[in-house]
Design an enzyme around this catalytic site. Sequence first.
Site, PDB file in Angstrom:
ATOM      1  N   LYS A 220     -32.904   6.487 -36.052  1.00 51.11           N
ATOM      2  CA  LYS A 220     -32.336   5.203 -36.497  1.00 51.11           C
ATOM      3  C   LYS A 220     -32.203   4.207 -35.353  1.00 51.11           C
ATOM      4  O   LYS A 220     -32.453   3.024 -35.531  1.00 51.11           O
ATOM      5  CB  LYS A 220     -30.928   5.413 -37.085  1.00 51.11           C
ATOM      6  CG  LYS A 220     -30.880   6.211 -38.351  1.00 51.11           C
ATOM      7  CD  LYS A 220     -29.445   6.344 -38.856  1.00 51.11           C
ATOM      8  CE  LYS A 220     -28.513   7.118 -37.965  1.00 51.11           C
ATOM      9  NZ  LYS A 220     -28.790   8.540 -37.808  1.00 51.11           N
TER      10      LYS A 220
ATOM     11  N   GLN B 162     -25.023   9.504 -38.037  1.00 51.12           N
ATOM     12  CA  GLN B 162     -25.407  10.727 -38.744  1.00 51.12           C
ATOM     13  C   GLN B 162     -26.390  10.412 -39.888  1.00 51.12           C
ATOM     14  O   GLN B 162     -27.088   9.423 -39.823  1.00 51.12           O
ATOM     15  CB  GLN B 162     -24.187  11.505 -39.263  1.00 51.12           C
ATOM     16  CG  GLN B 162     -23.319  12.114 -38.169  1.00 51.12           C
ATOM     17  CD  GLN B 162     -22.269  11.177 -37.646  1.00 51.12           C
ATOM     18  OE1 GLN B 162     -21.620  10.481 -38.396  1.00 51.12           O
ATOM     19  NE2 GLN B 162     -22.100  11.145 -36.349  1.00 51.12           N
TER      20      GLN B 162
ATOM     21  N   ASP C 174     -30.274  12.094 -36.838  1.00 51.07           N
ATOM     22  CA  ASP C 174     -31.346  12.210 -35.845  1.00 51.07           C
ATOM     23  C   ASP C 174     -32.711  11.851 -36.414  1.00 51.07           C
ATOM     24  O   ASP C 174     -33.727  12.443 -36.045  1.00 51.07           O
ATOM     25  CB  ASP C 174     -31.392  13.625 -35.237  1.00 51.07           C
ATOM     26  CG  ASP C 174     -30.021  14.059 -34.758  1.00 51.07           C
ATOM     27  OD1 ASP C 174     -29.406  13.280 -34.016  1.00 51.07           O
ATOM     28  OD2 ASP C 174     -29.569  15.146 -35.139  1.00 51.07           O
TER      29      ASP C 174
ATOM     30  N   GLY D 203     -25.284  10.346 -31.591  1.00 50.44           N
ATOM     31  CA  GLY D 203     -26.032  10.121 -30.364  1.00 50.44           C
ATOM     32  C   GLY D 203     -27.213   9.233 -30.695  1.00 50.44           C
ATOM     33  O   GLY D 203     -28.137   9.658 -31.363  1.00 50.44           O
ATOM     34  N   HIS D 204     -27.140   7.979 -30.297  1.00 46.71           N
ATOM     35  CA  HIS D 204     -28.208   7.038 -30.633  1.00 46.71           C
ATOM     36  C   HIS D 204     -29.032   6.736 -29.389  1.00 46.71           C
ATOM     37  O   HIS D 204     -28.508   6.231 -28.398  1.00 46.71           O
ATOM     38  CB  HIS D 204     -27.615   5.759 -31.230  1.00 46.71           C
ATOM     39  CG  HIS D 204     -26.976   5.998 -32.561  1.00 46.71           C
ATOM     40  ND1 HIS D 204     -26.277   5.051 -33.249  1.00 46.71           N
ATOM     41  CD2 HIS D 204     -26.948   7.104 -33.334  1.00 46.71           C
ATOM     42  CE1 HIS D 204     -25.845   5.559 -34.384  1.00 46.71           C
ATOM     43  NE2 HIS D 204     -26.227   6.808 -34.457  1.00 46.71           N
TER      44      HIS D 204
HETATM   45  P1  IMP Z   1     -18.740  16.745 -36.633  1.00 43.25           P
HETATM   46  O1  IMP Z   1     -19.199  15.419 -37.100  1.00 43.25           O
HETATM   47  O2  IMP Z   1     -18.680  16.882 -35.141  1.00 43.25           O
HETATM   48  O3  IMP Z   1     -17.452  17.152 -37.292  1.00 43.25           O
HETATM   49  O4  IMP Z   1     -19.831  17.842 -37.089  1.00 43.25           O
HETATM   50  C1  IMP Z   1     -20.045  18.140 -38.462  1.00 43.25           C
HETATM   51  C2  IMP Z   1     -21.499  18.443 -38.728  1.00 43.25           C
HETATM   52  O5  IMP Z   1     -22.271  17.257 -38.582  1.00 43.25           O
HETATM   53  C3  IMP Z   1     -22.116  19.464 -37.773  1.00 43.25           C
HETATM   54  O6  IMP Z   1     -23.067  20.225 -38.500  1.00 43.25           O
HETATM   55  C4  IMP Z   1     -22.793  18.592 -36.742  1.00 43.25           C
HETATM   56  O7  IMP Z   1     -23.859  19.249 -36.092  1.00 43.25           O
HETATM   57  C5  IMP Z   1     -23.279  17.452 -37.607  1.00 43.25           C
HETATM   58  N1  IMP Z   1     -23.420  16.187 -36.866  1.00 43.25           N
HETATM   59  C6  IMP Z   1     -22.441  15.393 -36.414  1.00 43.25           C
HETATM   60  N2  IMP Z   1     -22.942  14.315 -35.802  1.00 43.25           N
HETATM   61  C7  IMP Z   1     -24.266  14.403 -35.875  1.00 43.25           C
HETATM   62  C8  IMP Z   1     -25.346  13.556 -35.452  1.00 43.25           C
HETATM   63  O8  IMP Z   1     -25.170  12.462 -34.887  1.00 43.25           O
HETATM   64  N3  IMP Z   1     -26.592  14.007 -35.738  1.00 43.25           N
HETATM   65  C9  IMP Z   1     -26.826  15.167 -36.389  1.00 43.25           C
HETATM   66  N4  IMP Z   1     -25.858  15.972 -36.810  1.00 43.25           N
HETATM   67  C10 IMP Z   1     -24.586  15.604 -36.561  1.00 43.25           C
END
Ligand code: IMP
Length: 433
Positions: free
Chosen positions: A17, A222, A14, A41-42
């Site tokens: 990007k 991420q 977040d 989420g972009h």
């Molecule tokens: P997962 O990727 O859904 O397995 O989540 C694992 C960790 O990564 C959690 O703490 C999520 O909140 C974090 N996370 C996953 N995708 C994103 C993203 O796009 N932005 C920020 N945090 C993320």
Amino acid sequence: MNNTIAVIGLSWGDEGKGKFVDYLAQKADIVVRYNGGNNAGHTIVANGVKYKFKLMPSGAPLEKEGVIANGCVVDPKVLLEEIENLKKLNKNIYLKLSSTAHVIFPFHRILDGLEEESKGNYAAGTTKRGIGPTYSDKAARWGLRVFDLINPEILKPKLEKLFKIKKELINIYDPSWSVNLDTIYEEYKNYGEQLKPYVIDSAYYLNKALDAGKNILFEAAQGSLLGIDHGYYPYGTSSNANALGISAGTGIPPKKINKIIGIVKAYTSRVGEGKFPTELFNDNADKIREQGHEYGTVTGRPRRVGWLDLFNIKYGIMINGVDKVIITLLDALEGINPIKICTTYELNGKKLESWPIQSEIIENCVPIYKTFEGWEAKSRDEWLNIAKKGYDALPEPMRIYIQSIKELLNTDIAMVSIGPDRRETIVLEDINF
Ligand code: IMP
């Protein structure tokens, strides 16, 4: 000549990007997603239209070719919805989907939730989109790939086998859980039929494109600190959310990855669990959250926010081999005075040399700060006007803040961003393929 640029978030994701992928995509031929899935989420704002993508490579508003490469995990339903939404906006879709990307099934999402619950303090606070369980199946070598999805005669026996195992596992947590395998099979067979026209061998395709002189932009999902191998384990995600994931996630050799651009947000945010050393809990936190619109694109969760942590970002600069940095969301700090930057951590009264990567150590660290004067709040129009005039028109305290980041990171700052719109970007040094 290898014309490649990678855009990487250097914190917990977040960082903004999407805006710079969109910016750099203007010069690219192909935009590639190589890790993660619809946990990402972009957000892109282009010509007044806001696009929110979870899987679609961010070049889509510009009708650039997009590749979802093998390192990604794909929820076919989500991808088909994004294709539909773009079609409704009259966008032409130039999408390619890797035959070796792994497929997320409903039982992966269910397991994601159940596993999180049973992890207690070690839960990462996942997006519950089935990301971890799908990557687990990939590593265990019984996961199903896009190739399986588009070939019903392969899909059926593999799905039957995987379903049996997953059902037994889910029933350990929840003995009453039951769904009809045939329903899943029919649903996924249908997704496969719809996605088939997009499916390719992406490693071959991308290498050929490079050989033909095409410009390729890699878009990380991420952030570096969430990376499975070099991030804050176990409170991260399940893929290499950094530049190290590009080669494995695309089949492009490491020596062909040219420029790595690191995105640094002017403060820090985090969704999910795990210690966040510079986290704020006071009025400043509320102000930053509101001004930076810090609510998850995927889950809508309010993000945790805190001061900029350059100590962990330095670690990201090291492992990613960052060439240039872009600073985003400087406007979101408006009206906060003073502001702080964490430069190092102390453990038992001693300054640490490097970010200590182990969560159990980080929990006991104390962040050490440098304090800076803040800048006044402005209207959107005023920020737009400043962006038009250029760097020297920025408020002086903001310029000092930017200069200090440059010095503390010992890196070049290519651009700064003072608003979500494409026009609210100030270019200090352009980035070219
Ligand atoms: P997962 O990727 O859904 O397995 O989540 C694992 C960790 O990564 C959690 O703490 C999520 O909140 C974090 N996370 C996953 N995708 C994103 C993203 O796009 N932005 C920020 N945090 C993320």
